[in-house]
Design a protein around this motif. Structure first.
Motif, PDB file in Angstrom:
ATOM      1  N   GLY A 115       0.783  -1.227   0.000  1.00  0.00           N
ATOM      2  CA  GLY A 115       0.000   0.000   0.000  1.00  0.00           C
ATOM      3  C   GLY A 115       0.817   1.281   0.000  1.00  0.00           C
ATOM      4  N   PHE A 116       2.137   1.162  -0.116  1.00  0.00           N
ATOM      5  CA  PHE A 116       2.979   2.360  -0.189  1.00  0.00           C
ATOM      6  C   PHE A 116       2.795   3.009  -1.550  1.00  0.00           C
ATOM      7  N   SER A 117       2.835   4.336  -1.563  1.00  0.00           N
ATOM      8  CA  SER A 117       2.737   5.046  -2.832  1.00  0.00           C
ATOM      9  C   SER A 117       4.012   5.854  -3.062  1.00  0.00           C
ATOM     10  N   GLU A 118       4.339   6.020  -4.333  1.00  0.00           N
ATOM     11  CA  GLU A 118       5.518   6.795  -4.708  1.00  0.00           C
ATOM     12  C   GLU A 118       5.226   8.279  -4.525  1.00  0.00           C
ATOM     13  N   THR A 119       6.238   9.018  -4.103  1.00  0.00           N
ATOM     14  CA  THR A 119       6.131  10.471  -4.085  1.00  0.00           C
ATOM     15  C   THR A 119       6.898  10.999  -5.300  1.00  0.00           C
ATOM     16  N   GLU A 120       6.916  12.304  -5.443  1.00  0.00           N
ATOM     17  CA  GLU A 120       7.677  12.922  -6.533  1.00  0.00           C
ATOM     18  C   GLU A 120       9.158  13.000  -6.188  1.00  0.00           C
ATOM     19  N   ASP A 121       9.483  12.732  -4.928  1.00  0.00           N
ATOM     20  CA  ASP A 121      10.858  12.894  -4.464  1.00  0.00           C
ATOM     21  C   ASP A 121      11.732  11.720  -4.871  1.00  0.00           C
ATOM     22  N   ARG A 122      12.707  12.010  -5.735  1.00  0.00           N
ATOM     23  CA  ARG A 122      13.647  10.999  -6.219  1.00  0.00           C
ATOM     24  C   ARG A 122      15.059  11.565  -6.098  1.00  0.00           C
ATOM     25  N   PHE A 123      16.014  10.670  -5.872  1.00  0.00           N
ATOM     26  CA  PHE A 123      17.401  11.113  -5.775  1.00  0.00           C
ATOM     27  C   PHE A 123      18.326   9.939  -6.065  1.00  0.00           C
ATOM     28  N   SER A 124      19.587  10.257  -6.304  1.00  0.00           N
ATOM     29  CA  SER A 124      20.612   9.240  -6.530  1.00  0.00           C
ATOM     30  C   SER A 124      21.645   9.337  -5.420  1.00  0.00           C
ATOM     31  N   LYS A 125      22.128   8.165  -4.995  1.00  0.00           N
ATOM     32  CA  LYS A 125      23.163   8.126  -3.967  1.00  0.00           C
ATOM     33  C   LYS A 125      23.960   6.847  -4.179  1.00  0.00           C
TER      34      LYS A 125
END
Length: 139
Positions: A115-125
């Motif tokens: 039930g988790f949903s994606e947010t717009e927040d993305r990053f690379s590490k």
């Protein structure tokens, strides 16, 4: 059939599994969190062996889990699913409004099943792509 159980563990018990599962090519120290001693840590045991770990931190009613890791040879057996469901069941009666994580982009479908949903927040590490995923609780 081996007995499976989940219990709260000391932070230092998570480090070996984090290192093996997440960043085996990096120095051991890189898997330690500076606030490890502020969190709650859970371990899933298959028989007597600790095979999966996760660390939980909160600010009021918002909980974040970090360093969710299963020993590679034990992956794909459902242990991570059991541990994630345990976290959801743990934080819900505490009045949690949200449970979230920085998910590797390769794990989006895994978290979506819960039930988790994606947010717009993305990053690379460290060469990996991440997306912040969240689960609304007790609305």
């Amino acid at each position: 059939m081996e007995k499976i159980h989940i219990e709260q563990i000391r932070p230092d018990l998570t480090w070996r599994i984090r290192h093996m599962a997440m960043y085996p090519e990096l120095p051991y120290q890189t898997i330690k969190l500076e606030n490890d001693h502020d969190g709650l840590h859970f371990g899933l045991f298959a028989g007597d062996q600790l095979v999966s770990v996760v660390s939980l931190f909160n600010e009021e009613t918002v909980y974040q889990f970090r360093k969710f890791a299963t020993i590679p040879e034990f992956q794909g057996r459902g242990y991570g699913s059991l541990l994630l469901q345990h976290l959801i069941n743990y934080v819900s009666p505490l009045g949690a409004s949200m449970l979230w994580c920085n998910a590797r982009s390769t794990a989006i479908t895994f978290y979506a099943k819960f039930g988790f949903s994606e947010t717009e927040d993305r990053f690379s590490k460290t060469g990996l792509e991440f997306v912040i995923m969240q689960l609304q609780l007790n609305n």
